[in-house]
Design a protein around this motif. Structure first.
Motif, mmCIF file in Angstrom:
data_model
loop_
_atom_site.group_PDB
_atom_site.id
_atom_site.type_symbol
_atom_site.label_atom_id
_atom_site.label_comp_id
_atom_site.label_asym_id
_atom_site.label_seq_id
_atom_site.Cartn_x
_atom_site.Cartn_y
_atom_site.Cartn_z
ATOM 1 N N ARG A 56 -4.404 -21.130 28.808
ATOM 2 C CA ARG A 56 -3.407 -20.054 28.796
ATOM 3 C C ARG A 56 -3.408 -19.308 30.139
ATOM 4 N N ASP A 57 -2.200 -18.885 30.540
ATOM 5 C CA ASP A 57 -2.095 -18.034 31.724
ATOM 6 C C ASP A 57 -2.688 -16.668 31.388
ATOM 7 N N SER A 58 -3.018 -15.953 32.442
ATOM 8 C CA SER A 58 -3.562 -14.617 32.247
ATOM 9 C C SER A 58 -2.824 -13.648 33.175
ATOM 10 N N LEU A 59 -2.345 -12.539 32.579
ATOM 11 C CA LEU A 59 -1.617 -11.530 33.362
ATOM 12 C C LEU A 59 -2.394 -10.220 33.305
ATOM 13 N N ARG A 60 -2.885 -9.827 34.447
ATOM 14 C CA ARG A 60 -3.733 -8.622 34.551
ATOM 15 C C ARG A 60 -4.853 -8.653 33.512
ATOM 16 N N GLY A 61 -5.440 -9.811 33.363
ATOM 17 C CA GLY A 61 -6.590 -9.947 32.480
ATOM 18 C C GLY A 61 -6.259 -10.248 31.036
ATOM 19 N N ALA A 62 -4.965 -10.169 30.646
ATOM 20 C CA ALA A 62 -4.590 -10.445 29.253
ATOM 21 C C ALA A 62 -3.947 -11.822 29.147
ATOM 22 N N ASN A 63 -4.291 -12.537 28.081
ATOM 23 C CA ASN A 63 -3.726 -13.872 27.884
ATOM 24 C C ASN A 63 -2.227 -13.806 27.619
ATOM 25 N N VAL A 64 -1.489 -14.755 28.173
ATOM 26 C CA VAL A 64 -0.049 -14.841 27.930
ATOM 27 C C VAL A 64 0.153 -15.773 26.734
ATOM 28 N N GLY B 30 2.066 -11.294 41.545
ATOM 29 C CA GLY B 30 2.303 -10.526 40.326
ATOM 30 C C GLY B 30 1.108 -10.502 39.403
ATOM 31 N N ASN B 31 -0.094 -10.696 39.973
ATOM 32 C CA ASN B 31 -1.350 -10.704 39.195
ATOM 33 C C ASN B 31 -1.365 -11.748 38.082
ATOM 34 N N LEU B 32 -0.547 -12.789 38.270
ATOM 35 C CA LEU B 32 -0.527 -13.862 37.269
ATOM 36 C C LEU B 32 -1.550 -14.930 37.657
ATOM 37 N N ASP B 33 -2.424 -15.236 36.725
ATOM 38 C CA ASP B 33 -3.423 -16.276 36.935
ATOM 39 C C ASP B 33 -3.043 -17.444 36.024
#
Lengths: 279, 103
Positions: A217-225, A176-179
């Motif tokens: 912080r996690d990153s979802l499609r390049g944006a911080n969660v 899910g593109n979650l980093d």
């Protein structure tokens, strides 16, 4: 197809990497210890882990039953593989199955032997493979290949133990593109053998650990969660009981402080029970 | 007659002592004591037991945790070389501090 790829990767890693993870002797229960196996030593373990987190409208429970095998390649180099089976529940949803397989290695770079004591400094490297299902809800695996490196230092003596560990986990992008944010672990451990025993006696060592872990912080499609990352600290009493080449260890991680970003569930407890057999 | 009995008694005592002494010498010749640094716990020491028992000619061993030494009994006619013992201890992740034969 994906499983075949994973198995091939496992085989390659097993053959080419000085691979595997924390291996025994009198290791702390939650932190990795600096000790390694003797040359040619095998150890199999069955490890049960349970944890619960709650808050921010979430209620999560995870259980893991892991089969572990470790081997002493030399007197300073141990390799290890961990195959976990996971059962997770989150807000009424549940899933269970194979989790993320972990391979690792420990290499002792320094050993100082004295009468009745041993001081070790060891490097740790571990790989977590994306073998767990990351489409289930809750997810059984992260869907990412993650790498952990660490430096471990410890003293084992007839009466007293101490152990210091610093680890960094590099998480890569998963399902899910979650980093997931990278993680830092710091551990300080003290231990005592209340009764000095002889070789063929049952032996007990008590541990008290202070475990600190901080996640970026996690990153979802390049944006911080927003609701991700932060730190938690645990105080963890534990017991390590052995008889000859059998061991039973257990411990409880109790959260004593935290500073998590945004609204997140915080840890209620983590429990671990392990049986080991060396041969 | 009395002198004969006394002589026979002393002869018997001498023979018994001689046999006991030679037995002790023979027994001592295949018992070794390995003083090992780094031995802290019984679970860790299991590796050294395994590695020494795997050596040719080892009959049995015992580990003294408090004294930090290992007593190795070899089969009759077998010899434990210091280098061999040192290697086995080193492979187990410990250090051989002193090697004594005939204990």
């Amino acid at each position: 197809m994906r499983m075949k790829g994973i198995l091939a990767a496992l085989a390659i890693l097993a053959l080419t990497t000085p691979a595997a993870a924390p291996a025994v002797a009198h290791e702390p229960i939650f932190a990795p210890g600096a000790h390694v196996h003797s040359k040619g030593a095998h150890e199999v373990s069955l490890d049960y882990h349970r944890e619960r987190a709650s808050g921010a409208g979430e209620n999560e429970t995870a259980q893991e039953l892991a089969f572990e095998y470790s081997y002493g390649v030399t007197a300073d180099w141990t390799v290890k593989a961990v195959v976990p089976f996971v059962d997770k529940k989150s807000n009424g949803n549940g899933s269970s199955g194979l989790g993320d397989i972990r391979l690792g290695t420990k290499y002792r770079v320094s050993r100082i032997d004295r009468f009745g004591s041993q001081l070790s400094t060891t490097l740790l490297f571990q790989v977590k493979l994306p073998t767990g299902d990351d489409d289930s809800s809750p997810r059984l695996g992260s869907g990412s290949t993650d790498f952990t490196g660490g430096l471990l230092h410890g003293l084992e003596s007839r009466r007293w133990y101490y152990n210091l560990a610093a680890r960094y986990r590099l998480n890569t992008e998963g399902g899910g593109n979650l980093d997931k944010g990278d993680k830092v672990f710091l551990d300080i451990v003290g231990g005592v053998r209340p009764v000095l025993t002889e070789y063929r006696d049952a032996d007990t060592v008590l541990f008290l650990e202070l475990n600190w872990e901080r996640a970026a912080r996690d990153s979802l499609r390049g944006a911080n969660v927003t609701n991700s990352g932060g730190w938690e600290m645990f105080l963890s009493p534990g017991i390590f009981w052995t008889y000859r080449n059998y061991a039973v260890t257990s411990g409880l991680q109790i959260p004593v402080a935290e500073n998590l970003n945004g609204a997140q569930p915080t840890s209620d407890y983590r429990f671990k029970l392990t049986g080991k057999y060396a041969f | 007659m009395k002198i004969f009995v006394v002589r026979a008694f002393f002869l018997a005592v001498f023979l018994i002592a001689a046999v006991a002494w030679s037995g002790a010498v023979l027994a001592a010749s295949h018992v070794y004591r390995l003083y090992v640094d780094g031995l802290a716990c019984p679970f860790c020491a299991y590796g050294v037991e395994k590695n020494i028992l795997a050596l040719d000619g080892v009959e049995k061993l015992d580990i003294d945790m408090a004294g930090s030494f290992i007593t190795v009994v070899m089969e009759t006619g077998s010899v434990l070389e210091e280098e061999t013992a040192k290697q086995a201890v080193d492979d187990s992740g410990f250090t051989l501090r002193r090697f004594e034969a005939g204990k």
